[in-house]
Design a protein around this motif. Sequence first.
Motif, PDB file in Angstrom:
ATOM      1  N   UNK A  95      -7.282   1.521 -15.331  1.00 59.85           N
ATOM      2  CA  UNK A  95      -7.318   2.924 -15.393  1.00 59.85           C
ATOM      3  C   UNK A  95      -7.089   3.405 -13.794  1.00 59.85           C
ATOM      4  N   UNK A  96      -8.261   3.213 -13.494  1.00 65.89           N
ATOM      5  CA  UNK A  96      -8.268   3.518 -12.594  1.00 65.89           C
ATOM      6  C   UNK A  96      -8.471   2.767 -10.806  1.00 65.89           C
ATOM      7  N   UNK A  97      -7.450   1.747 -11.420  1.00 63.36           N
ATOM      8  CA  UNK A  97      -6.468   0.919 -10.281  1.00 63.36           C
ATOM      9  C   UNK A  97      -4.959   2.066 -10.651  1.00 63.36           C
ATOM     10  N   UNK A  98      -4.770   2.475 -11.428  1.00 63.46           N
ATOM     11  CA  UNK A  98      -3.667   2.465 -11.224  1.00 63.46           C
ATOM     12  C   UNK A  98      -3.696   4.836 -10.633  1.00 63.46           C
ATOM     13  N   UNK A  99      -4.120   5.015 -11.148  1.00 67.15           N
ATOM     14  CA  UNK A  99      -3.831   6.477 -10.739  1.00 67.15           C
ATOM     15  C   UNK A  99      -4.291   6.423  -8.964  1.00 67.15           C
ATOM     16  N   UNK A 100      -2.494   6.622  -8.878  1.00 72.00           N
ATOM     17  CA  UNK A 100      -2.452   7.066  -7.377  1.00 72.00           C
ATOM     18  C   UNK A 100      -2.593   5.762  -6.811  1.00 72.00           C
ATOM     19  N   UNK A 101      -2.035   5.931  -4.958  1.00 74.25           N
ATOM     20  CA  UNK A 101      -2.228   4.349  -4.497  1.00 74.25           C
ATOM     21  C   UNK A 101      -3.633   4.446  -4.373  1.00 74.25           C
ATOM     22  N   UNK A 102      -4.451   2.933  -2.949  1.00 75.79           N
ATOM     23  CA  UNK A 102      -5.667   2.412  -2.338  1.00 75.79           C
ATOM     24  C   UNK A 102      -6.208   4.032  -2.239  1.00 75.79           C
ATOM     25  N   UNK A 103      -5.471   5.195  -1.371  1.00 76.46           N
ATOM     26  CA  UNK A 103      -6.461   6.451  -0.730  1.00 76.46           C
ATOM     27  C   UNK A 103      -7.152   6.975  -2.012  1.00 76.46           C
ATOM     28  N   UNK A 104      -5.458   7.990  -2.534  1.00 73.10           N
ATOM     29  CA  UNK A 104      -5.688   8.130  -3.962  1.00 73.10           C
ATOM     30  C   UNK A 104      -6.990   8.219  -4.481  1.00 73.10           C
ATOM     31  N   UNK A 105      -7.399   6.406  -4.910  1.00 70.65           N
ATOM     32  CA  UNK A 105      -8.709   6.204  -5.838  1.00 70.65           C
ATOM     33  C   UNK A 105      -9.647   6.290  -4.137  1.00 70.65           C
ATOM     34  N   UNK A 106      -9.618   6.951  -2.855  1.00 69.93           N
ATOM     35  CA  UNK A 106     -10.725   6.792  -2.711  1.00 69.93           C
ATOM     36  C   UNK A 106     -11.356   7.808  -2.841  1.00 69.93           C
ATOM     37  N   UNK A 107     -10.733   9.076  -3.297  1.00 74.68           N
ATOM     38  CA  UNK A 107     -11.469  10.336  -3.574  1.00 74.68           C
ATOM     39  C   UNK A 107     -11.419  10.697  -5.098  1.00 74.68           C
ATOM     40  N   UNK A 108     -10.335  10.646  -5.490  1.00 77.98           N
ATOM     41  CA  UNK A 108      -9.631  11.131  -7.140  1.00 77.98           C
ATOM     42  C   UNK A 108     -10.834  11.089  -8.295  1.00 77.98           C
TER      43      UNK A 108
END
Lengths: 289, 161
Positions: A95-108
């Motif tokens: 789920x943490x790899x599906x929220x937004x893309x790589x850049x969003x996962x760097x923050x979200x």
Amino acid sequence: MKAFDYAAPASLPEAVGLLASQPSARLLAGGTDLLVQLRSGRKDADVVIDVKKIPELNEISFNPADGLTIGAAVPCYRLTADAAIQSHYPALVEVASWIGGTQIQGRASLGGNLCNSAPSADSIPLLIALGATALIAGPAGRRSVPVDEFCTAPGRNQLAPGELLVSIQIPAPAPFSGAAYLRFIPRNEMDIAVVGAGASVTLSNGVISAARVALSSVAPTPLFVPAAGESLLNQMPTAEALEAAAKIAQEAASPISDMRGTAAYRRHLCAVMVRRALELAVARAQEIN
Amino acid sequence: MSVKVQVQTTINNEPVEFLCEPRQSLLECLRDIVGLTGTKEGCGDGNCGSCTVKLGDRIVTSCLVLGVEAAGESITTVEGLAHGSTLHPLQKAFLDHAALQCGICTPGFLIAADALLQKHPHPTEEQTRFWLSNNLCRCTGYDKIVRAVQAAAIEINGAAQ
């Protein structure tokens, strides 16, 4: 964006004090929702309080007795890289790899996903399935709220004025348990769920001894369906039993029609996605763990 | 207007100080205050990836970071990829494979691809496409970009074992 002041408290008491003295403050973790909302004018703030300097909100800790604590500001990319989470909570990594893309996962963060309280939030059905609780701090001290009761309406939740989310606590996985979150999106990545389904299953001698099911994007809040999980108790995880539980979840949904799909389409998808999430949870429970 | 804040940070391995309002994004600070205009603004809400920079140990869309949050951090922008007049292998591969047309998305793709190759020295096509899903290109259809990234991986890290 309209002008605001910025504060980055270094401790929880300092943050709670600031929140109490600044009624129009907004909390900033990853900013992937907040900064979009401030820029578009959907939300206002006189002060933005950055919570990322508070140690408890940056913590990831796991032990086999107490389970997992995820600080409210921990970004997704740290979750997906964490060895304990990889081995004990594979569905959380997904789920943490599906929220937004790589850049969003760097923050979200999952804490931000929970506090944004969108009906379509990807992480919330899984957190509900895992039996997670939200640890909240405020002027009156600390309290815990089950994640399945946290959201109250689109964008609204149980946080009272002056309160903030400290962490998400997830119980240690029981032996022979498994969990999964699946979502239906028309693309392969970077999209909002038409329907999302979270499920967890625990087996005892091949019989289901605990199960929890939750849905997203089919009600004003992420939706816990206790009856779906209860229908599986003392059952073998047969195709018929899983299908019946999926139908119960489908009945509990109250989807709307919008640009992502009609209510009828979503209702159909509820049964499909819950069945598949349960199948994956069962398969994971049957692996040696 | 709120009081401006002095931010001390490191950009492309150089110490940099700038003065900004708390409401200003890192993207605005880089372009309009520091003068590093290589980083581009596309959508302004985190979807298109054209403003991608490296912040600490991960990549972010700089439109969704406040300039004040960069205090004490280390940032890499597209200006930090080349060594003098020698292009980074990714930049050369993008030219060789015609992996750009209008070029607005290119700085973001280059920074994102650089981070990918540090995590996966020889990414598969699927890994490459999934990693770059937060970067939009409306010209190339992505195929040339994926090929360029994979060619750069071989150039940088040698042939896959």
